[in-house]
Scaffold this motif. Structure first.
Motif, PDB file in Angstrom:
ATOM      1  N   HIS A 180       0.469  -1.287   0.719  1.00  0.00           N
ATOM      2  CA  HIS A 180      -0.226  -0.055  -0.080  1.00  0.00           C
ATOM      3  C   HIS A 180       1.435   1.330  -0.125  1.00  0.00           C
ATOM      4  O   HIS A 180       0.714   2.171   0.006  1.00  0.00           O
ATOM      5  N   ALA A 181       2.145   1.438   0.439  1.00  0.00           N
ATOM      6  CA  ALA A 181       3.081   2.003   0.078  1.00  0.00           C
ATOM      7  C   ALA A 181       4.041   2.130  -1.353  1.00  0.00           C
ATOM      8  O   ALA A 181       4.480   2.916  -1.524  1.00  0.00           O
ATOM      9  N   ASP A 182       3.496   1.378  -2.305  1.00  0.00           N
ATOM     10  CA  ASP A 182       4.269   1.146  -3.143  1.00  0.00           C
ATOM     11  C   ASP A 182       3.416   1.762  -4.419  1.00  0.00           C
ATOM     12  O   ASP A 182       2.378   1.270  -4.813  1.00  0.00           O
ATOM     13  N   GLU A 183       3.566   2.459  -5.094  1.00  0.00           N
ATOM     14  CA  GLU A 183       2.690   3.717  -5.896  1.00  0.00           C
ATOM     15  C   GLU A 183       2.769   2.634  -7.687  1.00  0.00           C
ATOM     16  O   GLU A 183       1.717   1.954  -7.518  1.00  0.00           O
ATOM     17  N   GLU A 184       3.953   2.104  -7.628  1.00  0.00           N
ATOM     18  CA  GLU A 184       3.308   1.426  -9.001  1.00  0.00           C
ATOM     19  C   GLU A 184       3.292   0.022  -8.429  1.00  0.00           C
ATOM     20  O   GLU A 184       2.305   0.221  -9.497  1.00  0.00           O
ATOM     21  N   MET A 185       3.191  -0.690  -7.589  1.00  0.00           N
ATOM     22  CA  MET A 185       2.659  -2.034  -7.558  1.00  0.00           C
ATOM     23  C   MET A 185       1.213  -1.555  -6.818  1.00  0.00           C
ATOM     24  O   MET A 185       0.157  -2.972  -7.523  1.00  0.00           O
ATOM     25  N   MET A 186       0.534  -0.606  -6.818  1.00  0.00           N
ATOM     26  CA  MET A 186      -0.528  -0.656  -6.205  1.00  0.00           C
ATOM     27  C   MET A 186      -1.443   0.102  -7.211  1.00  0.00           C
ATOM     28  O   MET A 186      -2.554   0.325  -7.531  1.00  0.00           O
ATOM     29  N   MET A 187      -0.837   0.807  -8.083  1.00  0.00           N
ATOM     30  CA  MET A 187      -2.016   0.913  -9.781  1.00  0.00           C
ATOM     31  C   MET A 187      -2.836  -0.100 -10.052  1.00  0.00           C
ATOM     32  O   MET A 187      -2.396  -1.457 -10.112  1.00  0.00           O
TER      33      MET A 187
END
Ligand code: SAM
Length: 212
Positions: A180-187
């Motif tokens: 949830h803190a990983d912008e890319e993987m949260m896309m």
């Protein structure tokens, strides 16, 4: 998650048109179930189906199959489908151990594993859906460039899963110990029921994406 006493859940499921009752008969012929040649993605251990229903709604050009072992849990997903029918989603009640009885070689485009049961005792490691034994099963039915996406808040299970990847001859493409803190993987992330519950308690969510 296992609701033990939902009276008549087996009978209810037996009557549901959203459930494929003879999945072994569909092996190699799943396109016929959906009447198109779109890719087929499966979620194993889908629980009440929140994740896969949202995914199916957002991706009408992909076919989805939700797999769940327990009738009492599957019943909840069926009830949601009755309220909002999705043409590109069906369910199977089965143990994922038998996955290759149901899908032909390379028939599956992607596998989702979300908040799998941890089976904490060492002697039960083979039952974990991320074990090398299960990866060997997925190796059969997943197409050669297919991927597996796995999320959990259980760090011990995740550490085990990460160690199993090279042992089974797979490789990690992406990994996060705090999704949830990983912008890319949260896309495009869709929260599962367990993800909502455990992230609201402050637990970091781990995720990997793997391929062969
Ligand atoms: N994926 C959902 C989520 O993230 O909210 C539910 C998580 S729950 C902890 C795990 C689910 O996997 C349960 O519903 C359980 O019955 C199912 N399950 C466990 N082992 C399974 C197996 N071998 N085959 C199919 N389903 C399984």
């Amino acid at each position: 998650m296992r609701l033990r006493n939902v009276t008549g859940s087996r009978e209810y499921i037996a009557d549901s048109r959203f459930v494929i009752h003879d999945p072994e008969e569909r092996k190699g012929k799943w396109s016929g179930v959906f009447n198109n040649n779109n890719p087929i993605r499966i979620e194993i251990g889908m629980g009440k189906g929140k994740f896969i229903m949202q995914l199916a709604k957002e991706n009408p050009e992909i076919n989805f199959i939700g797999i769940e072992k327990y009738s009492t849990v599957l019943l909840r997903a069926i009830q949601k489908m009755e309220a909002e029918e999705l043409p590109n989603l069906v369910f199977i009640r089965m143990d994922a151990e038998d996955i290759n009885e149901v899908f032909a070689k390379g028939e599956v485009d992607r596998i989702y594993l979300n908040f799998s049961d941890p089976w904490p005792k060492d002697r039960h490691a083979k039952r974990r859906l991320e074990s090398r034994e299960f990866l060997a099963r997925y190796n059969e039915c997943l197409k050669s460039d297919g991927i597996i996406e796995f999320k959990t808040d259980n760090r011990a299970l995740f550490d085990f899963a990460v160690e199993e990847v090279p042992e089974a001859g797979w490789e990690i493409i992406k990994l996060s110990y705090d999704l949830h803190a990983d912008e890319e993987m949260m896309m495009g992330n869709i929260m599962t029921e367990y993800e909502e519950k455990f992230s609201s308690m402050g637990n970091p969510i781990c995720k990997y994406i793997i391929r062969r």
